[in-house]
Design a protein around this motif. Structure first.
Motif, PDB file in Angstrom:
ATOM      1  N   VAL A 153       2.986  -2.698  -8.920  1.00  0.00           N
ATOM      2  CA  VAL A 153       2.491  -3.913  -8.268  1.00  0.00           C
ATOM      3  C   VAL A 153       3.078  -5.171  -8.909  1.00  0.00           C
ATOM      4  O   VAL A 153       3.289  -6.184  -8.236  1.00  0.00           O
ATOM      5  N   LEU A 169      -2.731  -6.321 -10.668  1.00  0.00           N
ATOM      6  CA  LEU A 169      -3.824  -5.380 -10.419  1.00  0.00           C
ATOM      7  C   LEU A 169      -5.068  -5.885 -11.141  1.00  0.00           C
ATOM      8  O   LEU A 169      -5.171  -5.807 -12.363  1.00  0.00           O
ATOM      9  N   LEU A 220       0.554   2.266 -11.723  1.00  0.00           N
ATOM     10  CA  LEU A 220       0.128   1.193 -10.831  1.00  0.00           C
ATOM     11  C   LEU A 220       0.582  -0.179 -11.310  1.00  0.00           C
ATOM     12  O   LEU A 220       1.150  -0.956 -10.538  1.00  0.00           O
ATOM     13  N   GLY A 258       0.800  -1.224   0.000  1.00  0.00           N
ATOM     14  CA  GLY A 258       0.000   0.000   0.000  1.00  0.00           C
ATOM     15  C   GLY A 258       0.828   1.267   0.000  1.00  0.00           C
ATOM     16  O   GLY A 258       0.699   2.117  -0.888  1.00  0.00           O
ATOM     17  N   VAL A 293      -7.341  -1.605  -6.205  1.00  0.00           N
ATOM     18  CA  VAL A 293      -7.018  -0.229  -5.842  1.00  0.00           C
ATOM     19  C   VAL A 293      -8.170   0.662  -6.250  1.00  0.00           C
ATOM     20  O   VAL A 293      -8.681   0.565  -7.379  1.00  0.00           O
ATOM     21  N   LEU A 311      -4.445  -7.629  -6.300  1.00  0.00           N
ATOM     22  CA  LEU A 311      -4.719  -6.362  -5.619  1.00  0.00           C
ATOM     23  C   LEU A 311      -5.917  -5.668  -6.241  1.00  0.00           C
ATOM     24  O   LEU A 311      -6.217  -5.838  -7.426  1.00  0.00           O
ATOM     25  N   LEU A 336      -6.236   0.410  -0.875  1.00  0.00           N
ATOM     26  CA  LEU A 336      -5.635  -0.748  -1.527  1.00  0.00           C
ATOM     27  C   LEU A 336      -5.995  -1.991  -0.723  1.00  0.00           C
ATOM     28  O   LEU A 336      -5.772  -2.049   0.491  1.00  0.00           O
ATOM     29  N   TYR A 368      -7.568   7.091  -1.027  1.00  0.00           N
ATOM     30  CA  TYR A 368      -6.730   6.012  -1.558  1.00  0.00           C
ATOM     31  C   TYR A 368      -6.965   4.759  -0.730  1.00  0.00           C
ATOM     32  O   TYR A 368      -6.832   4.771   0.499  1.00  0.00           O
TER      33      TYR A 368
END
Length: 328
Positions: free
Chosen positions: A311, A318, A307, A129, A216, A214, A200, A198
Motif C-alpha cells: 500500500v 495502512l 500489506l 484492492g 484492511v 486504507l 479493503l 477479504y
C-alpha cells in the motif's frame, strides 16, 4: 695574418732565396694545400643560440587525500538517497533480528527515491484492492507460533524374578517446545468476494503530496496445533529427576541389572515427548499460549512484510488492520 700575406706578396724573390738556402725550413713552412672534399662540414648547430632549459616540474601533492574525496562523495550520496539507505538498513536489521528470534518493534519507513513523492504514480481511482489481494495470494510459507512449557512425567518399571518382586519408579521434570502453524494462504477459493474473507476500504484517497488511508480486514483459518509427536521437542539439558521410589529388593544384583536398562536416555526422551505432545494438543494452559503466539506471528508477518510495503508503494498508508480467525 694580413701582414704575412702582404709581405709574401711584396717580396717573392727574397722569400724564395731564403728558402732555397735553408731547404729544411722551406719544407717545414711550405704551405699545405688542403682538399676541400676532406674538410669537416661546419656544424650549423654550433652557431645557433642555446635554447633555455625547461625546469622539470614535479607533480604537486594534492592538498586533500583521495580517500577523503571518496568519503565526501559517499556522504553526499547517502544524504541524497537517505530514504533508500534508511529503508535498507532497517530491513537488514529486521531480518537479522528475526533470524536470531528477537522480536523488536522497529520504526516503519517507506522506501522511496529522492525524485519521487508519496503520491507518485497514483490516482484516486487506483484499484488497490485487487493489487493488495494479489500480494496476499503470493504468500507461500506458514506462520509459526512457538511456546515453551514445563511438565512432569513418571517412568515406572516392574519386573519380577519369580517370587522376587522388582520395581522402580522415577519422576522427572522436563521442558517441552511446541509450535503451532497458521496457513496464510488457504487458496484462491478462500479469497472469493462471496466469502467475505477479504475487505479493503479506502478511508481517504491519495492526493498529490498527501498519502491516502486504507483499512484492511481479513479472515484466516484457525491456527493448527502440532499434528504429530515429531512436532514437539524436549530439552534434555533442563530435564532432571525430582523423586524416586523402588521395592526393598532394589538395587539388588538381579533387579538392578534387569531394571536399569529401562531408564536409558532414549527411553525417557520418547516418553517425555509423548507426554509433551499430549499436553500441547489438549491441555488449555499450553494450547492457549500456542494459539496466541501463532496469531501474533501471522498478524505481524502479513502487516509488516506484505500489506505495508504494497500500500505504501501505491501512495497509501495502512491505518487499520485486523484478522478474524474462522474454522476452515
Amino acid at each position: 695574418m694580413v701582414r704575412i700575406v702582404i709581405q709574401r706578396t711584396a717580396r717573392p724573390e727574397t722569400a724564395s732565396a731564403e728558402e732555397a738556402g735553408r731547404p729544411y725550413l722551406a719544407a717545414a713552412f711550405a704551405p699545405t694545400r688542403l682538399d676541400e672534399r676532406t674538410l669537416p662540414l661546419t656544424d650549423p648547430a654550433r652557431y645557433q643560440p642555446e635554447q633555455p632549459r625547461r625546469r622539470r616540474r614535479w607533480p604537486r601533492r594534492p592538498l586533500v587525500p583521495r580517500w577523503a574525496n571518496w568519503a565526501a562523495l559517499a556522504v553526499l550520496a547517502g544524504l541524497f538517497f537517505r530514504r533508500a539507505v534508511a529503508w535498507a538498513v532497517l530491513a537488514a536489521l529486521s531480518a537479522a533480528l528475526h533470524l536470531f528470534g528477537v522480536n523488536v518493534n522497529l520504526p516503519h519507513l517507506r522506501f522511496g527515491w529522492p525524485w519521487q513523492s508519496i503520491s507518485a504514480g497514483t490516482t484516486t481511482n487506483t484499484l488497490v484492492g485487487p493489487l493488495v489481494l494479489q500480494k496476499i495470494e503470493g504468500i507461500s510459507r506458514p506462520a509459526l507460533g512457538t511456546e515453551n512449557f514445563n511438565f512432569v512425567f513418571t517412568h515406572t518399571v516392574s519386573k519380577n524374578i519369580g517370587l522376587w518382586p522388582c520395581w522402580y519408579s522415577g519422576t522427572f521434570a522436563a521442558v517441552g517446545h511446541a509450535s503451532s502453524t497458521v496457513n496464510l494462504n488457504p487458496g484462491p477459493a478462500w479469497w472469493k468476494p462471496s466469502t467475505g474473507h477479504y475487505q479493503l476500504r479506502v478511508l481517504r484517497a491519495a492526493a498529490p503530496g498527501t498519502p491516502g488511508r486504507l483499512a484492511v480486514s481479513m479472515a484466516l483459518p484457525l491456527p493448527q496445533l502440532p499434528q504429530s509427536v515429531h512436532d514437539v521437542t524436549v530439552d534434555n539439558t533442563l530435564s532432571k529427576p525430582i523423586s524416586t521410589d523402588h521395592s526393598w529388593t532394589y538395587p539388588g544384583l538381579g533387579c538392578g541389572v534387569l531394571i536399569q536398562p529401562q531408564f536409558a536416555q532414549s527411553v525417557l526422551y520418547a516418553q517425555a515427548q509423548d507426554v509433551a505432545f499430549q499436553q500441547a494438543t489438549s491441555l488449555p494452559s499450553v494450547t492457549k499460549p500456542l494459539v496466541s503466539a501463532a496469531e501474533t506471528e501471522a498478524t505481524t508477518m502479513i502487516r509488516d512484510n506484505f500489506l505495508q510495503p504494497t500500500v505504501n508503494a501505491l501512495g497509501y498508508t495502512l491505518t487499520q488492520f485486523s484478522i478474524r480467525w474462522v474454522s476452515q
